[in-house]
Design an enzyme around this catalytic site. Structure first.
Site, mmCIF file in Angstrom:
data_model
loop_
_atom_site.group_PDB
_atom_site.id
_atom_site.type_symbol
_atom_site.label_atom_id
_atom_site.label_comp_id
_atom_site.label_asym_id
_atom_site.label_seq_id
_atom_site.Cartn_x
_atom_site.Cartn_y
_atom_site.Cartn_z
ATOM 1 N N LYS A 45 27.438 32.699 42.341
ATOM 2 C CA LYS A 45 28.693 33.305 41.931
ATOM 3 C C LYS A 45 28.547 34.700 42.550
ATOM 4 O O LYS A 45 27.284 35.098 42.719
ATOM 5 C CB LYS A 45 29.009 33.489 40.501
ATOM 6 C CG LYS A 45 30.460 33.541 40.133
ATOM 7 C CD LYS A 45 31.378 32.360 40.416
ATOM 8 C CE LYS A 45 32.828 32.709 40.126
ATOM 9 N NZ LYS A 45 33.559 31.450 40.082
ATOM 10 N N ASP B 243 37.784 33.785 43.546
ATOM 11 C CA ASP B 243 37.948 33.895 42.181
ATOM 12 C C ASP B 243 39.062 34.976 41.906
ATOM 13 O O ASP B 243 39.773 35.086 42.854
ATOM 14 C CB ASP B 243 36.415 33.917 41.359
ATOM 15 C CG ASP B 243 36.365 33.507 40.035
ATOM 16 O OD1 ASP B 243 36.397 32.376 39.762
ATOM 17 O OD2 ASP B 243 36.589 34.395 39.372
HETATM 18 P P1 NDP Z 1 43.958 35.229 40.140
HETATM 19 O O1 NDP Z 1 43.336 36.387 40.391
HETATM 20 O O2 NDP Z 1 44.601 34.529 41.090
HETATM 21 O O3 NDP Z 1 44.788 35.267 38.860
HETATM 22 C C1 NDP Z 1 44.118 35.802 37.568
HETATM 23 C C2 NDP Z 1 45.062 35.810 36.713
HETATM 24 O O4 NDP Z 1 44.497 36.061 35.300
HETATM 25 C C3 NDP Z 1 45.913 36.800 36.693
HETATM 26 O O5 NDP Z 1 47.246 36.590 36.386
HETATM 27 C C4 NDP Z 1 45.461 38.038 35.917
HETATM 28 O O6 NDP Z 1 46.270 39.066 35.478
HETATM 29 C C5 NDP Z 1 44.921 37.308 34.658
HETATM 30 N N1 NDP Z 1 43.897 38.003 34.224
HETATM 31 C C6 NDP Z 1 42.617 38.125 35.106
HETATM 32 N N2 NDP Z 1 41.805 39.024 34.125
HETATM 33 C C7 NDP Z 1 42.404 39.197 32.725
HETATM 34 C C8 NDP Z 1 42.049 39.656 31.720
HETATM 35 N N3 NDP Z 1 40.779 40.451 31.355
HETATM 36 N N4 NDP Z 1 42.736 39.460 30.500
HETATM 37 C C9 NDP Z 1 44.200 39.203 30.917
HETATM 38 N N5 NDP Z 1 44.564 38.690 31.932
HETATM 39 C C10 NDP Z 1 43.606 38.515 32.967
HETATM 40 O O7 NDP Z 1 42.624 34.548 39.785
HETATM 41 P P2 NDP Z 1 42.679 32.891 39.536
HETATM 42 O O8 NDP Z 1 43.856 32.327 39.190
HETATM 43 O O9 NDP Z 1 41.656 32.321 40.791
HETATM 44 O O10 NDP Z 1 41.389 32.411 38.352
HETATM 45 C C11 NDP Z 1 41.855 32.326 36.992
HETATM 46 C C12 NDP Z 1 40.828 31.644 36.208
HETATM 47 O O11 NDP Z 1 40.394 30.595 37.035
HETATM 48 C C13 NDP Z 1 39.352 32.399 36.192
HETATM 49 O O12 NDP Z 1 38.640 32.395 35.121
HETATM 50 C C14 NDP Z 1 38.597 31.871 37.415
HETATM 51 O O13 NDP Z 1 37.103 32.053 37.215
HETATM 52 C C15 NDP Z 1 38.990 30.519 37.174
HETATM 53 N N6 NDP Z 1 38.864 29.490 38.340
HETATM 54 C C16 NDP Z 1 39.190 29.883 39.470
HETATM 55 C C17 NDP Z 1 39.194 28.736 40.771
HETATM 56 C C18 NDP Z 1 39.890 29.230 41.923
HETATM 57 O O14 NDP Z 1 39.707 28.237 42.806
HETATM 58 N N7 NDP Z 1 40.510 30.203 42.255
HETATM 59 C C19 NDP Z 1 38.407 27.750 40.514
HETATM 60 C C20 NDP Z 1 37.936 27.423 39.320
HETATM 61 C C21 NDP Z 1 38.150 28.263 38.308
HETATM 62 P P3 NDP Z 1 46.623 40.437 36.124
HETATM 63 O O15 NDP Z 1 47.215 39.979 37.535
HETATM 64 O O16 NDP Z 1 47.277 41.377 35.280
HETATM 65 O O17 NDP Z 1 45.288 40.986 36.254
HETATM 66 O O1 2IT Z 2 35.103 29.026 39.415
HETATM 67 C C1 2IT Z 2 35.125 28.351 40.603
HETATM 68 O O2 2IT Z 2 34.932 26.951 40.596
HETATM 69 C C2 2IT Z 2 35.775 28.724 41.738
HETATM 70 N N1 2IT Z 2 36.037 30.055 41.654
HETATM 71 C C3 2IT Z 2 35.916 28.010 43.109
HETATM 72 C C4 2IT Z 2 34.656 27.990 43.813
HETATM 73 C C5 2IT Z 2 34.392 27.521 45.264
HETATM 74 O O3 2IT Z 2 33.536 27.763 45.718
HETATM 75 O O4 2IT Z 2 35.453 27.079 45.501
#
Ligand code: NDP
Ligand code: 2IT
Length: 451
Positions: free
Chosen positions: A126, A166
Site C-alpha cells: 500500500k 484507493d
Molecule cells: P474515493 O476517494 O473514491 O471515495 C471515498 C469516499 O469516502 C468519499 O465519499 C469520501 O468523502 C468518503 N470519506 C473518505 N474519508 C472519509 C472520512 N475520513 N470520513 C468520512 N468520509 C470519508 O475512495 P474509494 O471509494 O476508492 O474508497 C472507499 C473505501 O474503499 C476505502 O476504505 C478504500 O480503502 C476501500 N477500497 C477501495 C478500493 C478501490 O478499488 N478503489 C478497493 C477496495 C477497498 P469526501 O469526498 O467528502 O472525502
Molecule cells: O484496497 C484495495 O484493495 C484497493 N485499494 C485496490 C488495490 C488494487 O491494487 O487494485
C-alpha cells in the site's frame, strides 16, 4: 496466558497512536488464526507471524510541487512493500491528509490476506501521501502526481510492485502517474492498474470493487438461507468509487439503496438514490453531497455536525442490508446496535475495516451475516490482476468477460471463506474464515520458500 494473548503481547511493545489502526487489523487476525497455531506447529517453528507482521520494506519520501499560485508545497509520500510470498507487491495508493505510516501499514497488512483470498498470484502493499486532493485544480493534481512518481518509479515495476487507486486516487490520478512513469523510464508497461481504458486499463476496473461486494453479498445470503436483495431497502455509506458502484449493482438487482455519505454529511432519499445525479455531483463537479437536495426536495441531508459523537446518521436508517463503503472505523458499536434494532440482517464491508472491533462482535453475537472487507471488497484487486494479465498479453477482454470472471471470483472467495469457517468449528463466522484462509495461503508459501 493463552496463545492469542502471548502473540498479541509480543506486538504491543512500541505501540503508538499512529499504529492504532495497524494493531487493530493485526489483533483481529491473530485472534482468528489461533486454532491454526494450535493444530500445526510449523507456523510457530517458522516464525511465520513474526515475519508476516513486519513489512519487507517501507519507502518514505519528500514530494515537492508547485501550486497554481506558484507557491512551493511539500508533502510526504510512502510505499509499504509488505509481503511478496505469493506474487509481486500489489495494492492501492491513498491521497488523503490523514495518511501516515500506521494507516498504510494497516492497509498493506490487510491487502496481503485479501490478495491471498483471491487465489491470484499477488503479494500485498500500500502507499500514498498526506496530499489533500480536495479543492485542487486539475493542473495541481497533475503536478503532484508527476512529483510523486519522480520518486516512486524507483521502487515499482510490472514484476516488482504494481500500485493502483484507493481514496483520492482514481483513473485521472493513475493516468497522470502512468504518464510520468512512461516519461521517466521510456517504457510502456503495466506498472499501474486502474488505468483509463484507452491506454491499457481493464474494462470494469472502476466498477469492480462495488460490483464485487454486491456479488459476494448475494452469494453469502444464498448460502446462509436468507432472502435475496431484490426489492430490499439497503443503506450505503460513501459517495466515491466503491459506494457509487455498490449502489449501481444494487439497483441492477432490484434492491433500493436509499443513502450515501461524504465526509460532511448523509443523504437519505427514501425513494432510492438518484445515481445519475450522484455521479454528476461526485465524478464531474466534485462538490459536496449537500447539493443533492437542490434537485430532490423529498430527500434529507443530515450534516455530520448534527449527529452525536460516536454514531453516524446513515446507520440509523431502517434497512435489510448495509454496505459501509467510505473509510475505516466509520461503523461503531452504537451504529451496530441501531442497525440491528432497525431490522438489518446483513453487513458487507466495501471499505477497508469500516467496522470497529466492538461493532463486529455485536454483529457476530447477533448472527448477522457479516462480510469482512478483506473478502467482500477483494473484487477491485482481483480485476487489477486481470488488468495485469491483459497488459502482459497486450490484449483486452470484453466487459462481459471481466464481469463473469469477477462474479466467479467473488463466489469462490465466499465459498472458500464459509467452508474454512466450518472446517475450523466457527460456521457462519466469515471473519475467522477469511483470516484463516488468507493467512494459511500466505504462510504455506512463506514456509515453502524458506527463510
Ligand atoms: P474515493 O476517494 O473514491 O471515495 C471515498 C469516499 O469516502 C468519499 O465519499 C469520501 O468523502 C468518503 N470519506 C473518505 N474519508 C472519509 C472520512 N475520513 N470520513 C468520512 N468520509 C470519508 O475512495 P474509494 O471509494 O476508492 O474508497 C472507499 C473505501 O474503499 C476505502 O476504505 C478504500 O480503502 C476501500 N477500497 C477501495 C478500493 C478501490 O478499488 N478503489 C478497493 C477496495 C477497498 P469526501 O469526498 O467528502 O472525502
Ligand atoms: O484496497 C484495495 O484493495 C484497493 N485499494 C485496490 C488495490 C488494487 O491494487 O487494485
Amino acid at each position: 496466558m493463552s496463545i492469542v494473548e502471548t502473540e498479541i503481547k509480543k506486538f504491543e511493545n512500541g505501540n503508538c497512536a499512529e499504529n492504532k489502526v495497524f494493531y487493530q487489523a493485526m489483533e483481529e487476525v491473530i485472534r482468528s488464526i489461533a486454532p491454526l497455531f494450535e493444530s500445526d506447529d510449523r507456523y510457530k517453528r517458522y516464525a511465520v507471524l513474526e515475519r508476516l507482521v513486519v513489512p519487507d520494506r517501507i519507502f518514505k519520501f519528500k514530494v515537492t510541487w508547485m501550486d497554481d499560485e506558484q507557491n512551493i508545497q511539500v508533502n510526504t509520500g510512502y510505499r509499504v512493500q509488505f509481503n511478496n510470498a505469493l506474487g509481486p507487491y500489489k495494492g492501492g495508493l491513498r491521497f488523503h491528509p490523514s495518511v501516515n505510516e500506521g494507516i498504510l501499514k494497516f492497509l498493506g497488512f490487510e491487502q496481503i490476506l485479501k490478495n491471498a483470498l483471491t487465489g491470484l498470484p499477488i503479494g500485498g502493499a500500500k502507499g500514498g501521501s498526506d496530499f489533500n486532493p480536495k479543492g485542487k485544480s486539475d493542473f495541481e493534481i497533475m503536478k503532484f502526481c508527476s512529483a510523486f512518481m519522480t520518486e516512486l518509479h524507483k521502487y515499482i515495476g510490472p514484476r516488482i510492485d504494481i500500485p493502483a487507486g484507493d481514496i483520492g486516487v482514481g483513473a485521472r490520478e493513475i493516468g497522470y502517474l502512468f504518464g510520468e512513469y512512461k516519461k521517466i523510464t521510456s517504457t510502456y508497461e503495466g506498472v499501474l492498474t486502474g488505468k483509463p481504458f484507452m491506454f491499457g486499463g481493464s474494462l470494469m476496473r472502476p466498477e469492480a470493487t462495488g460490483y464485487g461486494t454486491v456479488y459476494f453479498t448475494e452469494t453469502m445470503l444464498e448460502m446462509e438461507g436468507k432472502e435475496s436483495l431484490e426489492g430490499k431497502i439497503c443503506t450505503v455509506s460513501g459517495a466515491g468509487n466503491v459506494a457509487l458502484h455498490t449502489i449501481e449493482k444494487l439497483q441492477h438487482l432490484g434492491a433500493i439503496p436509499v443513502t450515501c455519505t461524504d465526509s460532511k454529511g448523509t443523504i437519505y432519499d427514501p425513494r432510492g438514490v438518484d445515481l445519475d445525479l450522484l455521479k454528476e455531483l461526485k465524478l464531474e463537479k466534485r462538490v459536496s453531497l449537500e447539493e443533492y437536495i437542490n434537485s430532490h426536495q423529498e430527500a434529507t441531508y443530515i450534516p455530520v455536525s448534527e449527529y452525536p459523537e460516536g454514531a453516524h446518521a446513515v446507520w440509523s436508517i431502517e434497512c435489510y442490508a448495509a454496505f459501509p463503503c467510505a473509510t475505516q472505523n466509520e461503523l461503531t458499536e452504537i451504529d451496530a446496535q441501531s442497525l440491528i434494532a432497525n431490522g438489518c440482517i446483513s453487513v458487507s464491508e466495501g471499505a477497508n475495516m469500516p467496522s470497529t472491533p466492538e461493532a463486529i462482535d455485536i454483529f457476530l453475537n447477533n448472527k448477522i451475516c457479516f462480510a469482512p472487507a478483506k473478502a467482500a471488497n477483494a473484487g477491485g484487486v482481483a480485476v487489477s490482476e486481470f488488468e495485469m494479465a491483459q497488459n502482459a498479453a497486450m490484449s483486452h477482454w470484453t466487459f462481459e468477460e471481466v464481469d463473469e470472471r469477477l462474479k466467479t471470483t467473488m463466489q469462490q472467495i465466499c465459498k472458500r471463506v464459509a467452508l474454512t469457517a466450518k472446517d475450523y468449528g466457527v460456521e457462519g463466522n466469515y471473519v475467522d474464515g477469511a483470516n484463516i484462509a488468507g493467512f494459511k495461503r500466505v504462510a504455506d508459501a512463506m514456509i515453502a520458500e524458506g527463510i
